[in-house]
Design a protein around this motif. Structure first.
Motif, PDB file in Angstrom:
ATOM      1  N   LEU A 112       0.862  -1.200  -0.046  1.00  0.00           N
ATOM      2  CA  LEU A 112      -0.126  -0.026   0.120  1.00  0.00           C
ATOM      3  C   LEU A 112       0.985   1.314   0.044  1.00  0.00           C
ATOM      4  CD1 LEU A 112      -2.735  -1.138   2.300  1.00  0.00           C
ATOM      5  CD2 LEU A 112      -3.163  -0.473   0.143  1.00  0.00           C
ATOM      6  N   ARG A 113       1.936   1.237   0.960  1.00  0.00           N
ATOM      7  CA  ARG A 113       2.835   2.323   0.940  1.00  0.00           C
ATOM      8  C   ARG A 113       3.494   2.632  -0.752  1.00  0.00           C
ATOM      9  NH1 ARG A 113       4.077   0.459   6.074  1.00  0.00           N
ATOM     10  NH2 ARG A 113       5.780  -0.681   5.031  1.00  0.00           N
ATOM     11  N   HIS A 114       3.837   1.564  -1.433  1.00  0.00           N
ATOM     12  CA  HIS A 114       4.489   1.623  -2.609  1.00  0.00           C
ATOM     13  C   HIS A 114       3.466   1.622  -3.719  1.00  0.00           C
ATOM     14  CE1 HIS A 114       7.550   0.949   0.182  1.00  0.00           C
ATOM     15  NE2 HIS A 114       8.448   1.572  -0.285  1.00  0.00           N
ATOM     16  N   TYR A 115       2.348   1.689  -3.588  1.00  0.00           N
ATOM     17  CA  TYR A 115       1.197   1.385  -4.596  1.00  0.00           C
ATOM     18  C   TYR A 115       1.600   2.216  -5.833  1.00  0.00           C
ATOM     19  CZ  TYR A 115      -3.243   1.642  -7.182  1.00  0.00           C
ATOM     20  OH  TYR A 115      -4.053   1.577  -8.072  1.00  0.00           O
ATOM     21  N   GLU A 116       1.621   3.472  -5.745  1.00  0.00           N
ATOM     22  CA  GLU A 116       1.786   4.025  -7.079  1.00  0.00           C
ATOM     23  C   GLU A 116       3.192   3.891  -7.809  1.00  0.00           C
ATOM     24  OE1 GLU A 116       1.327   8.348  -6.399  1.00  0.00           O
ATOM     25  OE2 GLU A 116      -0.578   8.292  -5.415  1.00  0.00           O
ATOM     26  N   GLN A 117       4.127   3.910  -7.081  1.00  0.00           N
ATOM     27  CA  GLN A 117       5.466   3.416  -7.473  1.00  0.00           C
ATOM     28  C   GLN A 117       5.722   2.082  -8.122  1.00  0.00           C
ATOM     29  OE1 GLN A 117       8.926   3.604  -4.623  1.00  0.00           O
ATOM     30  NE2 GLN A 117       9.789   1.898  -5.591  1.00  0.00           N
ATOM     31  N   ASP A 118       4.825   0.993  -7.494  1.00  0.00           N
ATOM     32  CA  ASP A 118       4.875  -0.311  -8.351  1.00  0.00           C
ATOM     33  C   ASP A 118       4.053  -0.311  -9.495  1.00  0.00           C
ATOM     34  OD1 ASP A 118       6.299  -1.444  -6.039  1.00  0.00           O
ATOM     35  OD2 ASP A 118       4.705  -2.081  -4.809  1.00  0.00           O
ATOM     36  N   VAL A 119       2.681   0.548  -9.406  1.00  0.00           N
ATOM     37  CA  VAL A 119       2.015   0.584 -10.648  1.00  0.00           C
ATOM     38  C   VAL A 119       2.952   1.134 -11.868  1.00  0.00           C
ATOM     39  CG1 VAL A 119       0.060   1.702 -11.742  1.00  0.00           C
ATOM     40  CG2 VAL A 119       0.085   0.667  -9.461  1.00  0.00           C
ATOM     41  N   ALA A 120       3.870   2.143 -11.551  1.00  0.00           N
ATOM     42  CA  ALA A 120       4.665   2.987 -12.572  1.00  0.00           C
ATOM     43  C   ALA A 120       5.670   1.956 -12.907  1.00  0.00           C
ATOM     44  CB  ALA A 120       5.047   4.039 -11.918  1.00  0.00           C
ATOM     45  N   LEU A 121       6.267   1.198 -12.449  1.00  0.00           N
ATOM     46  CA  LEU A 121       7.181   0.336 -12.570  1.00  0.00           C
ATOM     47  C   LEU A 121       6.685  -1.028 -12.834  1.00  0.00           C
ATOM     48  CD1 LEU A 121       9.811   0.778  -9.522  1.00  0.00           C
ATOM     49  CD2 LEU A 121       9.825   1.872 -12.097  1.00  0.00           C
ATOM     50  N   GLY A 122       5.323  -1.322 -12.948  1.00  0.00           N
ATOM     51  CA  GLY A 122       4.847  -2.777 -13.295  1.00  0.00           C
ATOM     52  C   GLY A 122       5.251  -3.830 -12.268  1.00  0.00           C
ATOM     53  N   THR A 123       5.360  -3.496 -11.092  1.00  0.00           N
ATOM     54  CA  THR A 123       6.127  -4.380 -10.000  1.00  0.00           C
ATOM     55  C   THR A 123       4.733  -5.140  -9.522  1.00  0.00           C
ATOM     56  OG1 THR A 123       7.907  -3.171  -9.627  1.00  0.00           O
ATOM     57  CG2 THR A 123       7.172  -4.722  -7.863  1.00  0.00           C
ATOM     58  N   LEU A 124       4.750  -6.394  -8.994  1.00  0.00           N
ATOM     59  CA  LEU A 124       3.814  -7.192  -8.509  1.00  0.00           C
ATOM     60  C   LEU A 124       3.468  -6.452  -7.372  1.00  0.00           C
ATOM     61  CD1 LEU A 124       2.074  -9.464  -8.939  1.00  0.00           C
ATOM     62  CD2 LEU A 124       3.494 -10.672  -7.359  1.00  0.00           C
ATOM     63  N   ASN A 125       1.998  -6.181  -7.131  1.00  0.00           N
ATOM     64  CA  ASN A 125       1.621  -5.476  -5.829  1.00  0.00           C
ATOM     65  C   ASN A 125       0.194  -5.823  -5.665  1.00  0.00           C
ATOM     66  OD1 ASN A 125      -0.147  -3.201  -4.670  1.00  0.00           O
ATOM     67  ND2 ASN A 125       2.111  -2.282  -4.502  1.00  0.00           N
ATOM     68  N   VAL A 126      -0.069  -6.088  -4.265  1.00  0.00           N
ATOM     69  CA  VAL A 126      -1.475  -6.795  -4.224  1.00  0.00           C
ATOM     70  C   VAL A 126      -2.385  -5.798  -4.348  1.00  0.00           C
ATOM     71  CG1 VAL A 126      -1.551  -6.494  -1.498  1.00  0.00           C
ATOM     72  CG2 VAL A 126      -2.690  -8.661  -2.537  1.00  0.00           C
ATOM     73  N   TYR A 127      -2.306  -4.678  -3.957  1.00  0.00           N
ATOM     74  CA  TYR A 127      -3.675  -3.609  -4.140  1.00  0.00           C
ATOM     75  C   TYR A 127      -3.939  -3.328  -5.641  1.00  0.00           C
ATOM     76  CZ  TYR A 127      -6.437   0.490  -3.346  1.00  0.00           C
ATOM     77  OH  TYR A 127      -7.377   1.392  -3.204  1.00  0.00           O
ATOM     78  N   ALA A 128      -2.665  -3.147  -6.312  1.00  0.00           N
ATOM     79  CA  ALA A 128      -2.938  -3.232  -7.978  1.00  0.00           C
ATOM     80  C   ALA A 128      -3.605  -4.309  -8.408  1.00  0.00           C
ATOM     81  CB  ALA A 128      -1.543  -3.072  -8.523  1.00  0.00           C
ATOM     82  N   ALA A 129      -3.106  -5.464  -7.816  1.00  0.00           N
ATOM     83  CA  ALA A 129      -3.693  -6.627  -8.363  1.00  0.00           C
ATOM     84  C   ALA A 129      -5.337  -6.667  -7.827  1.00  0.00           C
ATOM     85  CB  ALA A 129      -3.271  -7.806  -7.574  1.00  0.00           C
ATOM     86  N   PHE A 130      -5.943  -6.253  -6.975  1.00  0.00           N
ATOM     87  CA  PHE A 130      -7.303  -6.171  -6.502  1.00  0.00           C
ATOM     88  C   PHE A 130      -7.754  -5.046  -7.194  1.00  0.00           C
ATOM     89  CE2 PHE A 130      -6.254  -8.983  -3.428  1.00  0.00           C
ATOM     90  CZ  PHE A 130      -7.560  -9.518  -2.585  1.00  0.00           C
TER      91      PHE A 130
END
Length: 308
Positions: free
Chosen positions: A174-192
């Motif tokens: 959750l803390r790294h949500y925006e960063q992970d979306v920008a980088l295409g990194t696996l993120n559970v919130y982005a997945a949901f």
């Protein structure tokens, strides 16, 4: 990016952060490890976590390659790391059945993550399985502290911390949500968000509430005089998971900038990382001999968590 931020983003910087946040601020407190022993244990645990991040770099650069299907050189590297890992941990007295179980769990996570990201077919259950397995590296550090001290791991605190470690992993995403979306990194919130759209926050909150209820139920089994302190240090680790969630990103993010020259992970750096880790562990071993276990710890059972 300034020098400190750049260092924090390296495998060594990440290992330092994990060792500080989980070992020093959580496990040592919950397990009431004497300060003198902490000074001897920490260098070994830091070195092991550094090696874990070096192995993780193999998975990061193979997110689109099914290693089980293609059997690249990195497929063999996983086995090489695992054999070296066990050999070094045995040498410093940090190996027992609990540690062996978690090393296997770490390999299971790496392979599951690679399989899901390379094949692109992810369900709610897949993501929760990954979230529940992802804290294996910190669980391994805790198991090692007991092996090095020659003590069995108490099942009540092992079970107590299991949902805390899962919640802390969700909080980190959750803390790294925006960063992970920008980088295409696996993120559970982005997945949901991809699975549930506007109801993603409510769906993820259901899972967070389930894990937190599991923790609070197990916390009640601790002696009354310990509950407040343990609850404080545990909640600190997963606090972001029970706060308001970030605004969801629905538009495709702008492409991440390419890494700077030399910013990729050349094969030589991985080898150097393994050598440095082995040397660090060997150097620390001298001061840790008094903690060699005189008897094995009972086998660690499968983690207590059930997917919804």
């Amino acid at each position: 990016m300034n020098g400190l931020a750049r260092l924090a983003a390296t495998p060594l910087g990440k290992a330092v952060g994990i060792t500080r946040d989980y070992v020093s601020r959580l496990y040592y407190v919950v397990d009431e490890v004497p300060r003198g022993q902490r000074l001897r244990l920490t260098p070994v645990l830091l070195a092991v976590e550094y090696l874990v991040y070096r192995v993780d770099s193999l998975a990061e650069r193979n997110t689109e390659v099914d290693l089980d299907a293609e059997r690249t050189s990195d497929y063999e590297a996983f086995h090489t790391y695992k054999r070296a890992f066990e050999k070094v941990l045995r040498r410093v007295g940090a190996w027992n059945e609990d540690v062996a179980f978690l090393v296997d769990e770490a390999e299971r996570f790496i392979r599951l993550e690679n399989a899901t990201t390379s094949r692109g077919t992810l369900t709610r259950g897949d993501f929760l399985a990954l979230v529940e397995l992802r804290p294996t590296d910190v669980r391994l550090l805790r198991a090692m502290t007991f092996a090095l001290r020659g003590r069995p791991m108490p099942p009540e605190t092992r079970d107590l911390l299991w949902p805390v470690e899962v919640l802390a992993d969700i909080a980190n995403d959750l803390r790294h949500y925006e960063q992970d979306v920008a980088l295409g990194t696996l993120n559970v919130y982005a997945a949901f968000v991809r699975l549930y759209g506007d109801t993603a926050a409510a769906e993820l909150r259901r899972e967070v509430d389930r894990y937190e209820s599991m923790f609070l139920e197990r916390l009640s089994a601790l002696p009354a005089e310990r509950r407040a302190r343990v609850a404080e240090v545990c909640r600190r680790r997963y606090e972001a998971a029970v706060r308001p969630y970030p605004r969801t990103i629905t538009a495709p993010p702008a492409p991440a900038p390419p890494p700077p020259p030399g910013g990729t992970r050349p094969r030589g750096r991985v080898a150097v990382g393994a050598v440095l880790t082995a040397a660090s562990l060997a150097a620390a071993a001298y001061g840790l001999r008094r903690f060699r276990p005189s008897h094995p710890t009972p086998a660690l059972r499968t983690p207590r968590g059930h997917l919804a």
